[in-house]
Scaffold this motif. Structure first.
Motif, PDB file in Angstrom:
ATOM      1  N   ALA A 140       0.834  -1.203   0.000  1.00 39.63           N
ATOM      2  CA  ALA A 140       0.000   0.000   0.000  1.00 39.63           C
ATOM      3  C   ALA A 140       0.867   1.251   0.000  1.00 39.63           C
ATOM      4  N   SER A 141       1.880   1.271   0.868  1.00 40.04           N
ATOM      5  CA  SER A 141       2.773   2.421   0.943  1.00 40.04           C
ATOM      6  C   SER A 141       3.491   2.624  -0.388  1.00 40.04           C
ATOM      7  N   ARG A 142       3.966   1.543  -0.990  1.00 45.11           N
ATOM      8  CA  ARG A 142       4.671   1.649  -2.267  1.00 45.11           C
ATOM      9  C   ARG A 142       3.780   2.259  -3.338  1.00 45.11           C
ATOM     10  N   ARG A 143       2.538   1.787  -3.424  1.00 45.29           N
ATOM     11  CA  ARG A 143       1.610   2.302  -4.436  1.00 45.29           C
ATOM     12  C   ARG A 143       1.266   3.771  -4.185  1.00 45.29           C
ATOM     13  N   LEU A 144       1.035   4.105  -2.926  1.00 48.12           N
ATOM     14  CA  LEU A 144       0.680   5.482  -2.599  1.00 48.12           C
ATOM     15  C   LEU A 144       1.794   6.449  -2.971  1.00 48.12           C
ATOM     16  N   HIS A 145       3.004   6.101  -2.635  1.00 43.30           N
ATOM     17  CA  HIS A 145       4.107   7.012  -2.901  1.00 43.30           C
ATOM     18  C   HIS A 145       4.476   7.035  -4.380  1.00 43.30           C
ATOM     19  N   ALA A 146       4.252   5.921  -5.088  1.00 41.15           N
ATOM     20  CA  ALA A 146       4.445   5.935  -6.539  1.00 41.15           C
ATOM     21  C   ALA A 146       3.433   6.875  -7.189  1.00 41.15           C
ATOM     22  N   GLY A 147       2.210   6.860  -6.691  1.00 45.77           N
ATOM     23  CA  GLY A 147       1.181   7.758  -7.213  1.00 45.77           C
ATOM     24  C   GLY A 147       1.544   9.211  -6.986  1.00 45.77           C
ATOM     25  N   TRP A 148       2.042   9.512  -5.784  1.00 40.56           N
ATOM     26  CA  TRP A 148       2.441  10.889  -5.493  1.00 40.56           C
ATOM     27  C   TRP A 148       3.641  11.306  -6.341  1.00 40.56           C
ATOM     28  N   ALA A 149       4.578  10.398  -6.565  1.00 39.19           N
ATOM     29  CA  ALA A 149       5.745  10.732  -7.384  1.00 39.19           C
ATOM     30  C   ALA A 149       5.317  11.107  -8.799  1.00 39.19           C
ATOM     31  N   ALA A 150       4.356  10.345  -9.343  1.00 39.13           N
ATOM     32  CA  ALA A 150       3.854  10.643 -10.688  1.00 39.13           C
ATOM     33  C   ALA A 150       3.136  11.988 -10.717  1.00 39.13           C
ATOM     34  N   THR A 151       2.395  12.294  -9.664  1.00 37.55           N
ATOM     35  CA  THR A 151       1.663  13.560  -9.616  1.00 37.55           C
ATOM     36  C   THR A 151       2.621  14.742  -9.487  1.00 37.55           C
ATOM     37  N   ILE A 152       3.681  14.582  -8.714  1.00 40.15           N
ATOM     38  CA  ILE A 152       4.658  15.659  -8.600  1.00 40.15           C
ATOM     39  C   ILE A 152       5.316  15.928  -9.950  1.00 40.15           C
ATOM     40  N   GLU A 153       5.592  14.882 -10.699  1.00 42.86           N
ATOM     41  CA  GLU A 153       6.151  15.080 -12.038  1.00 42.86           C
ATOM     42  C   GLU A 153       5.134  15.771 -12.945  1.00 42.86           C
ATOM     43  N   ARG A 154       3.873  15.444 -12.790  1.00 42.87           N
ATOM     44  CA  ARG A 154       2.824  16.122 -13.550  1.00 42.87           C
ATOM     45  C   ARG A 154       2.804  17.612 -13.214  1.00 42.87           C
ATOM     46  N   ILE A 155       2.937  17.927 -11.955  1.00 39.89           N
ATOM     47  CA  ILE A 155       2.944  19.325 -11.518  1.00 39.89           C
ATOM     48  C   ILE A 155       4.134  20.062 -12.118  1.00 39.89           C
ATOM     49  N   ARG A 156       5.288  19.426 -12.151  1.00 42.08           N
ATOM     50  CA  ARG A 156       6.495  20.074 -12.670  1.00 42.08           C
ATOM     51  C   ARG A 156       6.334  20.480 -14.138  1.00 42.08           C
ATOM     52  N   ARG A 157       5.479  19.767 -14.863  1.00 42.50           N
ATOM     53  CA  ARG A 157       5.306  20.069 -16.283  1.00 42.50           C
ATOM     54  C   ARG A 157       4.530  21.361 -16.518  1.00 42.50           C
ATOM     55  N   ASP A 184     -11.640  26.878  -2.932  1.00 43.60           N
ATOM     56  CA  ASP A 184     -11.167  27.110  -1.556  1.00 43.60           C
ATOM     57  C   ASP A 184     -10.443  25.905  -0.954  1.00 43.60           C
ATOM     58  N   GLU A 185      -9.967  24.994  -1.793  1.00 44.23           N
ATOM     59  CA  GLU A 185      -9.202  23.855  -1.301  1.00 44.23           C
ATOM     60  C   GLU A 185      -7.727  24.227  -1.236  1.00 44.23           C
ATOM     61  N   TRP A 186      -6.939  23.369  -0.603  1.00 45.61           N
ATOM     62  CA  TRP A 186      -5.509  23.591  -0.552  1.00 45.61           C
ATOM     63  C   TRP A 186      -4.890  23.468  -1.939  1.00 45.61           C
ATOM     64  N   SER A 187      -3.825  24.229  -2.168  1.00 44.14           N
ATOM     65  CA  SER A 187      -3.028  24.048  -3.372  1.00 44.14           C
ATOM     66  C   SER A 187      -2.209  22.766  -3.219  1.00 44.14           C
ATOM     67  N   ALA A 188      -1.521  22.380  -4.287  1.00 41.12           N
ATOM     68  CA  ALA A 188      -0.702  21.171  -4.229  1.00 41.12           C
ATOM     69  C   ALA A 188       0.413  21.305  -3.196  1.00 41.12           C
ATOM     70  N   VAL A 189       1.071  22.479  -3.132  1.00 39.97           N
ATOM     71  CA  VAL A 189       2.153  22.632  -2.153  1.00 39.97           C
ATOM     72  C   VAL A 189       1.614  22.631  -0.727  1.00 39.97           C
ATOM     73  N   GLN A 190       0.451  23.192  -0.508  1.00 45.94           N
ATOM     74  CA  GLN A 190      -0.147  23.148   0.827  1.00 45.94           C
ATOM     75  C   GLN A 190      -0.507  21.716   1.218  1.00 45.94           C
ATOM     76  N   THR A 191      -1.007  20.967   0.254  1.00 46.06           N
ATOM     77  CA  THR A 191      -1.345  19.569   0.508  1.00 46.06           C
ATOM     78  C   THR A 191      -0.109  18.773   0.881  1.00 46.06           C
ATOM     79  N   LEU A 192       0.978  18.964   0.148  1.00 43.84           N
ATOM     80  CA  LEU A 192       2.218  18.250   0.446  1.00 43.84           C
ATOM     81  C   LEU A 192       2.786  18.678   1.802  1.00 43.84           C
TER      82      LEU A 192
END
Length: 239
Positions: free
Chosen positions: A77-94, A105-113
């Motif tokens: 579970a931990s491996r999958r969760l962190h793989a998902g976040w890694a992919a999303t961070i790369e998406r954000i970088r683009r 009124d939700e948190w931004s990505a940096v606030q969420t992290l």
């Protein structure tokens, strides 16, 4: 219980509200969104919670692993969760700058992290390891006093995505190294929460497994929220 009779609540928003025991009778509810901890929800005489939970498990199989008591399942579970976040961070970088944009009124990505930095410090290090160390300053915790800016938190900070991602990578490595060694007996033991007034005070009496589940659930749910909001921002930009 407060009663609202013949009220027009069109477009109303209820955020961080406790609606336990609420009864909505004879209402018109179209295009409504409910997002939160929902149990025993009856809609027109039908208890729908099991349907909703089963559909969420179908869409997100990692949820089943998170609920497991088997250390091997929790590692996966931990491996999958962190793989998902890694992919999303790369998406954000683009799309530079999208990490600081918010929607509805939700948190931004940096606030969420930054919140997940806090979750790791509080629910894993304090509750699973028994640490009394100060929290990572960049973390974002609860809004309530006296915990909002306490035990090392510094809300004046404005870290970059790279700085936050680096901290999260180190935290991920720490969690996964612990999961590689943890046993079922250790997970079932009482959580070694320090006896002081530091968040989360209500964790005392819980098991290590329950505290770990909070860490994994927060990692999952906030990723879901972040991906949802990134999609909304991208869709608006494409219009």
């Amino acid at each position: 219980m407060t009663r609202y009779v013949d009220e027009d609540l069109h477009g109303a928003e209820f955020r961080e509200c406790d609606l336990t025991g609420a009864r909505l009778i004879g209402v018109v509810m179209q295009d409504a969104v409910i997002d939160g901890l929902v149990t025993n929800l009856v809609v027109n005489g039908v208890e729908v919670t099991e349907y909703v939970e089963a559909e969420l498990d179908r869409r997100h199989p990692v949820r089943v692993l998170i609920r497991s008591d088997d250390p091997a399942d929790l590692r996966e579970a931990s491996r999958r969760l962190h793989a998902g976040w890694a992919a999303t961070i790369e998406r954000i970088r683009r799309t530079p700058g999208i990490e600081r944009r918010s929607v509805n009124d939700e948190w931004s990505a940096v606030q969420t992290l930054r919140h997940l930095v806090f979750v790791h410090d509080s629910w894993f290090r304090r509750c699973c390891l028994g640490s009394t160390e100060l929290f990572t300053p960049m973390g974002i915790g609860p809004t309530v006093e006296p915990y909002r800016e306490a035990h090392g938190l510094d809300l004046s900070l404005d870290p970059s995505l790279d700085e936050i991602a680096s901290v999260r990578a180190a935290q991920t490595a720490e969690l996964e190294a612990w999961l590689d060694e943890v046993t079922a007996a250790r997970l079932a033991a009482r959580a070694p929460v320090p006896d002081d007034d530091v968040w989360p005070p209500y964790a005392r009496g819980r098991s290590v497994r329950q505290c770990l589940r909070t860490v994994l659930n927060e990692t999952f749910e906030h990723h879901r929220f972040c991906v949802r909001d990134l999609g909304l921002i991208e869709a608006r930009d494409a219009e």
